[in-house]
Design an enzyme around this catalytic site. Structure first.
Site, PDB file in Angstrom:
ATOM      1  N   ASP A 181     -14.519 141.661   5.412  1.00  0.00           N
ATOM      2  CA  ASP A 181     -16.117 141.339   5.603  1.00  0.00           C
ATOM      3  C   ASP A 181     -16.745 142.431   4.899  1.00  0.00           C
ATOM      4  O   ASP A 181     -17.229 143.377   5.525  1.00  0.00           O
ATOM      5  CB  ASP A 181     -16.535 140.820   6.867  1.00  0.00           C
ATOM      6  CG  ASP A 181     -17.781 140.222   6.832  1.00  0.00           C
ATOM      7  OD1 ASP A 181     -18.630 140.354   5.996  1.00  0.00           O
ATOM      8  OD2 ASP A 181     -17.996 139.237   7.587  1.00  0.00           O
ATOM      9  N   ARG A 199     -17.579 117.954  -4.513  1.00  0.00           N
ATOM     10  CA  ARG A 199     -16.888 118.753  -3.467  1.00  0.00           C
ATOM     11  C   ARG A 199     -16.029 119.615  -4.127  1.00  0.00           C
ATOM     12  O   ARG A 199     -15.579 120.973  -3.863  1.00  0.00           O
ATOM     13  CB  ARG A 199     -16.398 117.925  -2.262  1.00  0.00           C
ATOM     14  CG  ARG A 199     -15.697 118.813  -1.309  1.00  0.00           C
ATOM     15  CD  ARG A 199     -15.338 118.135  -0.081  1.00  0.00           C
ATOM     16  NE  ARG A 199     -15.242 116.737   0.170  1.00  0.00           N
ATOM     17  CZ  ARG A 199     -14.047 116.001  -0.350  1.00  0.00           C
ATOM     18  NH1 ARG A 199     -13.102 116.544  -0.798  1.00  0.00           N
ATOM     19  NH2 ARG A 199     -14.266 114.612  -0.298  1.00  0.00           N
ATOM     20  N   LYS A 252     -27.018 136.876   3.131  1.00  0.00           N
ATOM     21  CA  LYS A 252     -27.518 138.148   3.544  1.00  0.00           C
ATOM     22  C   LYS A 252     -28.047 138.840   2.288  1.00  0.00           C
ATOM     23  O   LYS A 252     -28.972 138.422   1.171  1.00  0.00           O
ATOM     24  CB  LYS A 252     -26.829 139.247   4.291  1.00  0.00           C
ATOM     25  CG  LYS A 252     -26.099 138.336   5.427  1.00  0.00           C
ATOM     26  CD  LYS A 252     -27.394 137.992   6.378  1.00  0.00           C
ATOM     27  CE  LYS A 252     -27.012 137.181   7.821  1.00  0.00           C
ATOM     28  NZ  LYS A 252     -25.894 136.325   8.007  1.00  0.00           N
ATOM     29  N   TYR A 309     -19.480 140.619  13.544  1.00  0.00           N
ATOM     30  CA  TYR A 309     -20.676 139.845  13.989  1.00  0.00           C
ATOM     31  C   TYR A 309     -20.192 138.810  15.020  1.00  0.00           C
ATOM     32  O   TYR A 309     -18.979 138.220  15.064  1.00  0.00           O
ATOM     33  CB  TYR A 309     -20.716 138.928  12.469  1.00  0.00           C
ATOM     34  CG  TYR A 309     -21.923 137.675  12.836  1.00  0.00           C
ATOM     35  CD1 TYR A 309     -23.025 137.824  13.279  1.00  0.00           C
ATOM     36  CD2 TYR A 309     -21.417 136.401  12.562  1.00  0.00           C
ATOM     37  CE1 TYR A 309     -23.860 136.780  13.810  1.00  0.00           C
ATOM     38  CE2 TYR A 309     -22.243 135.533  12.777  1.00  0.00           C
ATOM     39  CZ  TYR A 309     -23.437 135.563  13.487  1.00  0.00           C
ATOM     40  OH  TYR A 309     -24.218 134.458  13.641  1.00  0.00           O
TER      41      TYR A 309
HETATM   42  O1  P1T Z   1     -24.441 133.165   9.060  1.00  0.00           O
HETATM   43  P1  P1T Z   1     -23.270 132.894   7.932  1.00  0.00           P
HETATM   44  O2  P1T Z   1     -23.696 132.702   6.816  1.00  0.00           O
HETATM   45  O3  P1T Z   1     -22.396 131.974   8.595  1.00  0.00           O
HETATM   46  O4  P1T Z   1     -22.527 134.214   7.990  1.00  0.00           O
HETATM   47  C1  P1T Z   1     -21.915 134.815   9.324  1.00  0.00           C
HETATM   48  C2  P1T Z   1     -21.765 136.331   9.271  1.00  0.00           C
HETATM   49  C3  P1T Z   1     -20.469 136.881   8.664  1.00  0.00           C
HETATM   50  N1  P1T Z   1     -20.077 138.299   8.545  1.00  0.00           N
HETATM   51  C4  P1T Z   1     -21.240 138.947   8.697  1.00  0.00           C
HETATM   52  C5  P1T Z   1     -21.017 140.589   8.834  1.00  0.00           C
HETATM   53  C6  P1T Z   1     -22.544 138.679   9.310  1.00  0.00           C
HETATM   54  O5  P1T Z   1     -23.409 139.392   9.607  1.00  0.00           O
HETATM   55  C7  P1T Z   1     -22.376 137.206   9.542  1.00  0.00           C
HETATM   56  C8  P1T Z   1     -23.904 136.609  10.155  1.00  0.00           C
HETATM   57  N2  P1T Z   1     -24.695 137.574  10.654  1.00  0.00           N
HETATM   58  C9  P1T Z   1     -26.214 137.386  11.104  1.00  0.00           C
HETATM   59  C10 P1T Z   1     -26.651 136.236  11.093  1.00  0.00           C
HETATM   60  C11 P1T Z   1     -26.522 138.583  11.895  1.00  0.00           C
HETATM   61  O6  P1T Z   1     -27.780 138.458  12.159  1.00  0.00           O
HETATM   62  O7  P1T Z   1     -26.057 139.413  12.239  1.00  0.00           O
END
Ligand code: P1T
Length: 387
Positions: A178, A54, A203, A106
């Site tokens: 972000d 961890r 992503k 998001y």
């Molecule tokens: O899904 P996760 O890895 O926890 O990420 C969250 C997140 C954070 N910031 C942005 C700009 C994001 O687009 C996302 C996740 N977004 C999607 C799943 C979506 O389809 O927009």
């Protein structure tokens, strides 16, 4: 150690080599997947730098050095998801502290702020940060953090990073950006004065739609130490296999992003010309109200495009008709995706807030992949026929 010596190498070279060296025992050119939960200590009180996974994992650390190198920062920290990475930054705050956040993030980020972290006594104000003065006006003496997303999901609004970094500096608040939509290939927020860059590595950074992951990159060692302490104490780490997959993904980030940028622009232009569409949101189009800012702080405009079709019914028809664009949440993979944010990724945002931002049931979001652009345009032509 996640410390990264700043490198003068170009982006493509850092994408492939940043943070990595052949494994010393065998010479393996790829960082091994250290699939272990613990490490044997040769003597009590004398470990080899690794105690428990961890806290430390060499595969994860290779990814962290690579991401830090790509964002031009000193330190990287990988997390189990993008949301876990954002949450860790908010956990540097205490009850009574205040956060100013861009309103069009998001939907899951908004939900975490509004419905989870606000219950712990941290207060959030949501603003339209296209106007930096709106951020300044929302500041309070107890404001400790400003959270931006640029381009925003899904409206593709931009935040002026340099202007807001100055406001954050004056207020002695941390600026978190972000950078998931842009990636460091197109935009590097630390260069404009941000304190923390956050990614959903799920992503573009991973790019192959087979991992959930997150990351932070910072310059300041004290902040890095604090975030490392929070992650170690709360536990949202990625597994070594997932860290390795993201690291494999970043090796081609420059090639993929070049293709995403080209295909994104081609799709945005096509949709803007198409009689069935009412508005196209893409910072690379001269019609985008912040196109000049896009040219100042971005070098490419990604594969994310949103288009207003005027009604939920028309949006449904389009997203159910495409053959190559798959109807799914998420973005940033090599394959094209399509969705209706109001009913999918942003369903948890209050309907009146969604409407005010333009996240209507007629808004379709496309994550344009790197397939042949002619095939993608053909797919969209067929999907929009008769609309
Ligand atoms: O899904 P996760 O890895 O926890 O990420 C969250 C997140 C954070 N910031 C942005 C700009 C994001 O687009 C996302 C996740 N977004 C999607 C799943 C979506 O389809 O927009």
């Amino acid at each position: 150690m996640t410390h990264m010596t700043p490198s003068d190498d170009a982006f493509a070279t850092r994408a492939i080599h940043g943070g990595q060296a052949p494994e010393p025992t065998t010479g393996a050119i790829m960082p091994p997947i250290y699939q272990t939960s613990t490490y044997v200590q040769p003597e009590l009180g004398g470990h080899l730098g690794y105690e428990y996974a961890r806290v430390q994992n060499p595969t994860r650390e290779a990814l962290e050095r690579n991401l830090a190198s790509l964002e031009g920062g000193n330190f990287g920290l990988a997390f189990a998801s993008g949301l876990a990475a954002i949450e860790a930054v908010v956990k540097t705050l205490s009850a009574g502290d205040h956060v100013v956040s861009e309103e069009n993030t998001y939907g899951g980020t908004n939900r975490m702020f509004n419905k989870v972290l606000s219950r712990l006594g941290v207060d959030f104000t949501f603003v339209d940060s296209r106007d930096p003065e709106a951020v300044r006006d929302a500041l309070r003496p107890e404001t400790r953090l400003i959270h931006l997303e640029t381009p925003t999901n899904p409206m593709m609004r931009l935040c002026d990073l340099e202007a807001i970094a100055e406001i954050a500096g004056e207020a002695q608040a941390l600026l978190m950006v972000d950078n998931t939509f842009s990636t460091p290939f197109n935009q590097r927020p630390l260069e404009f004065g941000a304190d923390v860059v956050v990614h959903s590595t799920t992503k573009y950074l991973n790019g192959h739609s087979d991992v959930i992951g997150g990351a932070l990159v910072v310059d300041d060692e004290e902040l890095f130490d604090e975030l490392s302490f929070i992650r170690k104490s709360t536990g949202a780490v990625p597994g070594p296999m997932d860290a390795w997959l993201v690291l494999r993904g970043t090796k081609t980030l420059h090639l993929r992003m070049k293709a995403h940028n080209e295909n994104g622009l081609a799709v945005a232009r096509f949709l803007e010309e198409h009689p069935a569409t009412q508005a196209v949101h893409y910072p690379g189009l001269p019609s985008h109200p912040q196109h000049a800012l896009a040219l100042r702080q971005m070098t490419g405009f990604t594969g994310m495009v949103s288009v207003e079709l005027g009604s939920g019914e028309r949006a449904r028809t389009m997203v159910e008709r495409t053959r190559l664009f798959a109807l799914a949440e998420s973005l940033g993979g090599v394959e094209s995706l399509i969705g209706v944010p109001a009913l999918m990724t942003h369903a948890s945002v209050a309907p009146d807030r969604r409407d005010a931002m333009g996240v209507t049931e007629g808004l379709v979001r496309l994550s344009v992949g790197i397939e042949d652009p002619a095939d993608l345009l053909e797919d969209l032509t067929e999907a929009l026929k008769g609309l």
